[in-house]
Design a protein around this motif. Structure first.
Motif, PDB file in Angstrom:
ATOM      1  N   ASN A 129      -9.663  50.728  -9.589  1.00 24.00           N
ATOM      2  CA  ASN A 129      -8.350  49.858  -9.481  1.00 24.00           C
ATOM      3  C   ASN A 129      -7.118  51.190  -9.053  1.00 24.00           C
ATOM      4  OD1 ASN A 129      -8.935  47.336 -10.095  1.00 24.00           O
ATOM      5  ND2 ASN A 129      -9.240  47.919 -12.311  1.00 24.00           N
ATOM      6  N   PRO A 130      -6.338  50.677  -8.433  1.00 25.22           N
ATOM      7  CA  PRO A 130      -5.044  51.600  -8.245  1.00 25.22           C
ATOM      8  C   PRO A 130      -4.554  51.909  -9.513  1.00 25.22           C
ATOM      9  CG  PRO A 130      -4.646  49.574  -6.814  1.00 25.22           C
ATOM     10  CD  PRO A 130      -6.010  49.306  -7.990  1.00 25.22           C
ATOM     11  N   TRP A 131      -3.856  53.193  -9.371  1.00 28.03           N
ATOM     12  CA  TRP A 131      -3.147  53.894 -10.304  1.00 28.03           C
ATOM     13  C   TRP A 131      -1.684  53.713 -10.351  1.00 28.03           C
ATOM     14  CZ3 TRP A 131      -5.737  59.258  -9.234  1.00 28.03           C
ATOM     15  CH2 TRP A 131      -6.931  59.369  -9.209  1.00 28.03           C
ATOM     16  N   GLU A 132      -1.192  53.129 -11.416  1.00 26.19           N
ATOM     17  CA  GLU A 132       0.265  52.855 -11.390  1.00 26.19           C
ATOM     18  C   GLU A 132       1.144  54.094 -12.207  1.00 26.19           C
ATOM     19  OE1 GLU A 132       1.096  48.928 -12.384  1.00 26.19           O
ATOM     20  OE2 GLU A 132      -0.708  48.072 -11.304  1.00 26.19           O
ATOM     21  N   GLY A 133       2.231  54.357 -11.849  1.00 21.19           N
ATOM     22  CA  GLY A 133       3.145  55.080 -12.747  1.00 21.19           C
ATOM     23  C   GLY A 133       4.552  55.496 -11.866  1.00 21.19           C
ATOM     24  N   HIS A 134       4.383  55.242 -10.590  1.00 22.61           N
ATOM     25  CA  HIS A 134       5.808  55.882  -9.696  1.00 22.61           C
ATOM     26  C   HIS A 134       6.236  54.401  -9.505  1.00 22.61           C
ATOM     27  CE1 HIS A 134       4.841  59.972  -9.426  1.00 22.61           C
ATOM     28  NE2 HIS A 134       3.775  59.514  -8.688  1.00 22.61           N
ATOM     29  N   GLU A 135       7.722  54.468  -9.276  1.00 28.33           N
ATOM     30  CA  GLU A 135       8.466  53.442  -8.964  1.00 28.33           C
ATOM     31  C   GLU A 135       8.965  53.171  -7.561  1.00 28.33           C
ATOM     32  OE1 GLU A 135       9.105  50.906 -10.918  1.00 28.33           O
ATOM     33  OE2 GLU A 135       7.895  51.977 -12.592  1.00 28.33           O
ATOM     34  N   GLY A 136       8.338  54.342  -6.762  1.00 30.02           N
ATOM     35  CA  GLY A 136       9.058  54.547  -5.378  1.00 30.02           C
ATOM     36  C   GLY A 136       7.767  55.176  -4.433  1.00 30.02           C
ATOM     37  N   LEU A 137       7.861  55.128  -3.222  1.00 31.35           N
ATOM     38  CA  LEU A 137       6.891  55.751  -2.315  1.00 31.35           C
ATOM     39  C   LEU A 137       6.345  56.916  -2.689  1.00 31.35           C
ATOM     40  CD1 LEU A 137       6.968  55.353   1.499  1.00 31.35           C
ATOM     41  CD2 LEU A 137       6.939  57.705   0.558  1.00 31.35           C
ATOM     42  N   VAL A 138       4.893  57.072  -2.766  1.00 28.32           N
ATOM     43  CA  VAL A 138       4.389  58.256  -3.113  1.00 28.32           C
ATOM     44  C   VAL A 138       4.263  59.061  -1.530  1.00 28.32           C
ATOM     45  CG1 VAL A 138       2.391  59.467  -4.021  1.00 28.32           C
ATOM     46  CG2 VAL A 138       3.279  57.381  -4.939  1.00 28.32           C
ATOM     47  N   GLY A 139       5.067  60.144  -1.518  1.00 28.75           N
ATOM     48  CA  GLY A 139       5.155  60.868  -0.510  1.00 28.75           C
ATOM     49  C   GLY A 139       4.267  62.142  -0.196  1.00 28.75           C
ATOM     50  N   CYS A 140       3.812  62.726  -1.588  1.00 30.36           N
ATOM     51  CA  CYS A 140       2.966  63.792  -1.490  1.00 30.36           C
ATOM     52  C   CYS A 140       1.968  63.908  -2.531  1.00 30.36           C
ATOM     53  CB  CYS A 140       3.594  65.164  -1.815  1.00 30.36           C
ATOM     54  SG  CYS A 140       4.801  65.142  -3.056  1.00 30.36           S
ATOM     55  N   ILE A 141       0.745  64.298  -2.280  1.00 29.07           N
ATOM     56  CA  ILE A 141      -0.390  64.293  -3.205  1.00 29.07           C
ATOM     57  C   ILE A 141      -1.125  65.804  -2.976  1.00 29.07           C
ATOM     58  CG2 ILE A 141      -2.639  63.514  -3.515  1.00 29.07           C
ATOM     59  CD1 ILE A 141      -1.461  60.664  -2.634  1.00 29.07           C
ATOM     60  N   ASP A 142      -1.799  66.068  -3.968  1.00 26.66           N
ATOM     61  CA  ASP A 142      -2.700  67.320  -3.820  1.00 26.66           C
ATOM     62  C   ASP A 142      -3.467  67.457  -5.233  1.00 26.66           C
ATOM     63  OD1 ASP A 142      -3.538  69.538  -2.769  1.00 26.66           O
ATOM     64  OD2 ASP A 142      -1.932  70.959  -3.466  1.00 26.66           O
ATOM     65  N   TRP A 143      -4.490  67.993  -4.865  1.00 23.32           N
ATOM     66  CA  TRP A 143      -5.856  68.091  -5.868  1.00 23.32           C
ATOM     67  C   TRP A 143      -5.824  69.404  -6.507  1.00 23.32           C
ATOM     68  CZ3 TRP A 143      -9.851  64.649  -6.810  1.00 23.32           C
ATOM     69  CH2 TRP A 143      -9.888  63.391  -6.002  1.00 23.32           C
ATOM     70  N   ALA A 144      -6.123  69.647  -7.565  1.00 32.11           N
ATOM     71  CA  ALA A 144      -6.255  70.926  -8.370  1.00 32.11           C
ATOM     72  C   ALA A 144      -7.428  71.426  -7.694  1.00 32.11           C
ATOM     73  CB  ALA A 144      -6.592  70.575  -9.814  1.00 32.11           C
ATOM     74  N   PRO A 145      -7.831  72.780  -7.619  1.00 36.22           N
ATOM     75  CA  PRO A 145      -9.001  73.329  -7.189  1.00 36.22           C
ATOM     76  C   PRO A 145     -10.102  72.985  -7.565  1.00 36.22           C
ATOM     77  CG  PRO A 145      -7.081  75.076  -7.461  1.00 36.22           C
ATOM     78  CD  PRO A 145      -6.719  73.678  -8.028  1.00 36.22           C
ATOM     79  N   ASN A 146     -10.122  72.541  -8.910  1.00 38.21           N
ATOM     80  CA  ASN A 146     -11.218  72.313  -9.648  1.00 38.21           C
ATOM     81  C   ASN A 146     -11.550  70.665  -9.373  1.00 38.21           C
ATOM     82  OD1 ASN A 146      -9.583  70.857 -11.256  1.00 38.21           O
ATOM     83  ND2 ASN A 146     -10.247  72.215 -13.117  1.00 38.21           N
ATOM     84  N   ALA A 147     -10.749  69.883  -8.801  1.00 38.51           N
ATOM     85  CA  ALA A 147     -10.930  68.561  -8.577  1.00 38.51           C
ATOM     86  C   ALA A 147     -10.618  67.788  -9.721  1.00 38.51           C
ATOM     87  CB  ALA A 147     -12.115  68.093  -7.733  1.00 38.51           C
ATOM     88  N   GLN A 148     -10.377  68.150 -11.114  1.00 36.91           N
ATOM     89  CA  GLN A 148     -10.106  67.516 -12.299  1.00 36.91           C
ATOM     90  C   GLN A 148      -8.779  66.908 -12.318  1.00 36.91           C
ATOM     91  OE1 GLN A 148     -12.988  67.040 -14.241  1.00 36.91           O
ATOM     92  NE2 GLN A 148     -13.870  68.058 -12.583  1.00 36.91           N
ATOM     93  N   GLU A 149      -7.820  67.231 -11.710  1.00 36.33           N
ATOM     94  CA  GLU A 149      -6.554  66.458 -11.708  1.00 36.33           C
ATOM     95  C   GLU A 149      -5.781  66.516 -10.112  1.00 36.33           C
ATOM     96  OE1 GLU A 149      -4.315  67.990 -15.957  1.00 36.33           O
ATOM     97  OE2 GLU A 149      -4.185  69.345 -14.295  1.00 36.33           O
ATOM     98  N   ILE A 150      -5.120  65.342 -10.087  1.00 37.74           N
ATOM     99  CA  ILE A 150      -4.289  65.167  -8.961  1.00 37.74           C
ATOM    100  C   ILE A 150      -2.822  65.363  -9.118  1.00 37.74           C
ATOM    101  CG2 ILE A 150      -3.630  63.560  -7.289  1.00 37.74           C
ATOM    102  CD1 ILE A 150      -6.707  62.515  -7.496  1.00 37.74           C
ATOM    103  N   ALA A 151      -1.997  65.953  -8.380  1.00 40.23           N
ATOM    104  CA  ALA A 151      -0.644  65.692  -8.518  1.00 40.23           C
ATOM    105  C   ALA A 151       0.092  65.098  -7.481  1.00 40.23           C
ATOM    106  CB  ALA A 151       0.043  67.160  -8.621  1.00 40.23           C
TER     107      ALA A 151
END
Length: 99
Positions: free
Chosen positions: A65-87
């Motif tokens: 399912n989609p992940w919820e947490g922001h109240e506005g458009l999500v304009g940037c995304i990046d993965w941690a090098p180990n692929a365990q987290e996303i910012a």
């Protein structure tokens, strides 16, 4: 090559500009940002509805399912090098970490 679009689609392309398969679509409106996992097996997309979606690149389908947490458009995304987290960063002024 992957692209995100205001029409809500994510599309995969060959280097010569030929589309690969059908566009991936969700119910979240505009696909504002995308980030490809370090192993290139998944992509996460950020939408105009403030949610993130995880996709399987080979299948072209959403995972879970989609992940919820922001109240506005999500304009940037990046993965941690180990692929365990996303910012992710949003127009609501927040930055979130996902795992």
């Amino acid at each position: 090559i992957l692209s995100a679009s205001r029409d809500g689609s994510i599309r995969q392309w060959k280097r010569d500009g030929t589309p690969v398969g059908r566009p991936w679509t969700s119910d979240g409106g505009e696909a504002a940002s995308i980030g490809i996992s370090p192993d290139e097996s998944m992509v996460v997309s950020g939408s105009g509805d403030g949610r993130l979606r995880l996709w399987n690149i080979k299948k072209g389908s959403m995972i879970g399912n989609p992940w919820e947490g922001h109240e506005g458009l999500v304009g940037c995304i990046d993965w941690a090098p180990n692929a365990q987290e996303i910012a992710s960063g949003s127009q609501d002024g927040t930055i979130r970490r996902w795992n």
